[in-house]
Design an enzyme around this catalytic site. Structure first.
Site, PDB file in Angstrom:
ATOM      1  N   GLY A 269     -21.775   4.618  11.727  1.00  0.00           N
ATOM      2  CA  GLY A 269     -21.176   4.142  10.493  1.00  0.00           C
ATOM      3  C   GLY A 269     -22.134   4.219   9.324  1.00  0.00           C
ATOM      4  CG  HIS A 440       7.168  33.711  11.028  1.00  0.00           C
ATOM      5  ND1 HIS A 440       6.854  32.920  12.117  1.00  0.00           N
ATOM      6  CD2 HIS A 440       7.276  34.992  11.486  1.00  0.00           C
ATOM      7  CE1 HIS A 440       6.791  33.696  13.203  1.00  0.00           C
ATOM      8  NE2 HIS A 440       7.037  34.950  12.831  1.00  0.00           N
TER       9      HIS A 440
END
Ligand code: NAI
Length: 463
Positions: A269, A440
């Protein structure tokens, strides 16, 4: 005002990282006079010790993997080795170019850039005073943006073979064995880099799963992928102690297991930088090191704002940018809408990549009770198959309501965060997105297909 006092700025910004410089740039753009104080390098952690250099390492890691895996695609390649001096000069070159560009932006906007360590001296109505090495800067408004530093654990000293991401960014060699302490964002990104560079990697994480703030399904998929890559995972394992003996660092985890490596990366952290800067003496409320604010990023004192990692919440550069811009506009009287904390996208750039926006399934269940969930497997997505990656797009919606969470994992899925953010940010219903045509073959199509499935009309989805 004393005789030697300089001009009173509209805004004095303390800290030139993502939050601070964004605020300074926007304020100057809006015609405000601005002083920006920075003790290190303009750009802060993100540019010099965080996002940018780390992602350069991750890109080099991807290149190493491509060299190794050419035969999967019928291309004859061999992986020889990683030359860290070459990696570092590539990485440093990227940082240097961005740094020069940023310095140019700040000077072009006539911001008074003040190098040195700033300290808040006093706070008063339209009269905020900051001292920088004996020079007094006075502002009508003060923006605290002093960022964060890597945390360590009690008794775990950062020295020699025990390092944080800051030192690990500039290694001159690839360590043979690495223990990564902490399976959060920094831990998994570095584990990914080291593994691709050829190290043996063990991740030690106290919680039961990696990237514990993500949706549980994402953690599971990441763990599977990491294991397949040969990364050893010790989850549910709390660190106890470490000692450096000769060329080895030995780590003991709760229960007595002992692990050895050449390097221990501590990624437990990051903590806020607010101590010794005069905040509390000037009357700014500081809680557990953080500066609490209201949603307009105002501290308890009029005219004093805080942005970035010192404000409780996600410690992300793009949150800092957004907050900095917001405060500048607020000071300029534009009455901007507060930053939507719940709509901030999160991307973890390990391989496979993770991208998410909004609530996890568990959070949504807690908030709404009844939710609907769909998981679209990248196995049905042409481009993902071309890339030979595995993963999914998981959607969470409030029952009969809008999509409140999008969770994605797979190679390059970070690039899909943009549309996911629009969907969650604009409270889209599955049918709204299902009606949009997705190109696509792209990975973006997977997002479209997941919404088709959630809208009850799946196309390339099994089961
Ligand atoms: P983190 O909070 O994400 O993860 C720290 C991990 O260490 C947690 O999972 C915690 O359970 C574990 N831990 C703590 N004490 C332990 C112990 N005694 N034994 C074993 N495990 C222990 O913090 P991290 O990874 O250091 O990152 C800091 C901040 O930087 C985060 O807020 C992150 O969001 C940000 N960041 C974001 C990036 C991105 O957006 N791609 C990249 C890198 C950092």
């Amino acid at each position: 005002m004393s005789a030697d006092a300089g001009p009173t700025y509209d805004v004095v910004v303390l800290g030139g990282g993502s939050g601070g410089y964004a605020c300074a740039l926007r304020a100057a753009e809006l015609g405000l006079t601005v002083a920006l104080v920075e003790k290190g390098k303009l750009g802060g952690t993100c540019l010099h010790q965080g996002c940018i250099p780390t992602k350069a390492l991750l890109h080099a890691a991807e290149v190493a993997d491509s060299a190794r895996e050419g035969s999967r695609f019928g291309v004859k390649t061999t992986f020889e080795s990683v030359d860290m001096s070459g990696v570092n000069s590539y990485k440093d070159g990227v940082v240097a170019r961005l740094y020069t560009g940023l310095q140019g932006l700040v000077s072009a906007r006539s911001i008074d850039y003040v190098e040195g360590s700033g300290r808040v001296v006093s706070v008063g109505a339209e009269n905020q005073v900051v001292d920088v090495g004996g020079r007094r800067l006075t502002g009508r408004h003060l923006v605290l943006a002093t960022g964060s530093v890597a945390r360590t654990l009690p008794g775990l000293e950062i020295s020699g073979r025990v390092m944080t991401s800051e030192q690990a960014l500039s290694l001159d060699h690839v360590p043979a064995r690495v223990i990564v302490l902490g399976g959060g964002v920094i831990g998994v990104e570095f584990a990914s880099v080291f593994r691709s560079f050829g190290s043996e990697v063990t991740v030690v994480e106290a919680l039961p799963r990696l990237v514990a703030s993500e949706d549980e399904a994402v953690s599971k998929q990441l763990e599977r992928a990491f294991r397949k890559r040969g990364i050893t995972l010790r989850t549910g394992a709390r660190f106890e102690s470490a000692e450096q003996v000769g060329d080895v660092v030995a780590v003991t985890i709760e229960g007595g297991a002992r692990l050895e490596a050449d390097l221990l990366l501590v990624a437990v952290g990051r903590g806020p930088v607010t101590e010794g800067l005069g905040y509390e003496q000037a009357g700014v409320v500081v809680e557990r090191g953080f500066v609490p604010t209201d949603e307009r990023l105002r501290t308890n004192l009029p005219g004093v704002y805080a942005v970035g990692d010192i404000v409780p919440g996600l410690q992300l550069a793009h949150r800092g940018f957004a907050q900095g811009i917001f405060v500048a506009e607020d000071i300029a009287g534009l009455s901007p809408a507060p930053v939507d904390e719940g709509g901030i996208p999160r991307v973890t750039y390990c391989d496979p990549e993770i991208a998410s926006v909004g609530l996890t399934e568990a959070q949504a269940r807690e908030r709404f009770g009844d939710v609907e969930v769909v998981e679209y497997n990248l196995g049905g997505n042409g481009k993902s198959q071309i890339l030979q990656t595995q993963g999914f797009v998981k959607l969470v919606r409030e029952k009969d309501g809008p999509v409140v969470g999008v969770h994605m994992i797979g190679a390059r899925m970070g690039e899909q965060a943009g549309e996911a953010q629009l969907i969650v940010g604009w409270d889209a219903f599955p049918a709204d997105v299902a009606g949009l045509v997705h190109a696509h073959p792209t990975q973006n199509e997977a997002l479209g297909e997941a919404h088709l499935a959630l809208a009850g009309k799946p196309l390339h989805a099994h089961g």
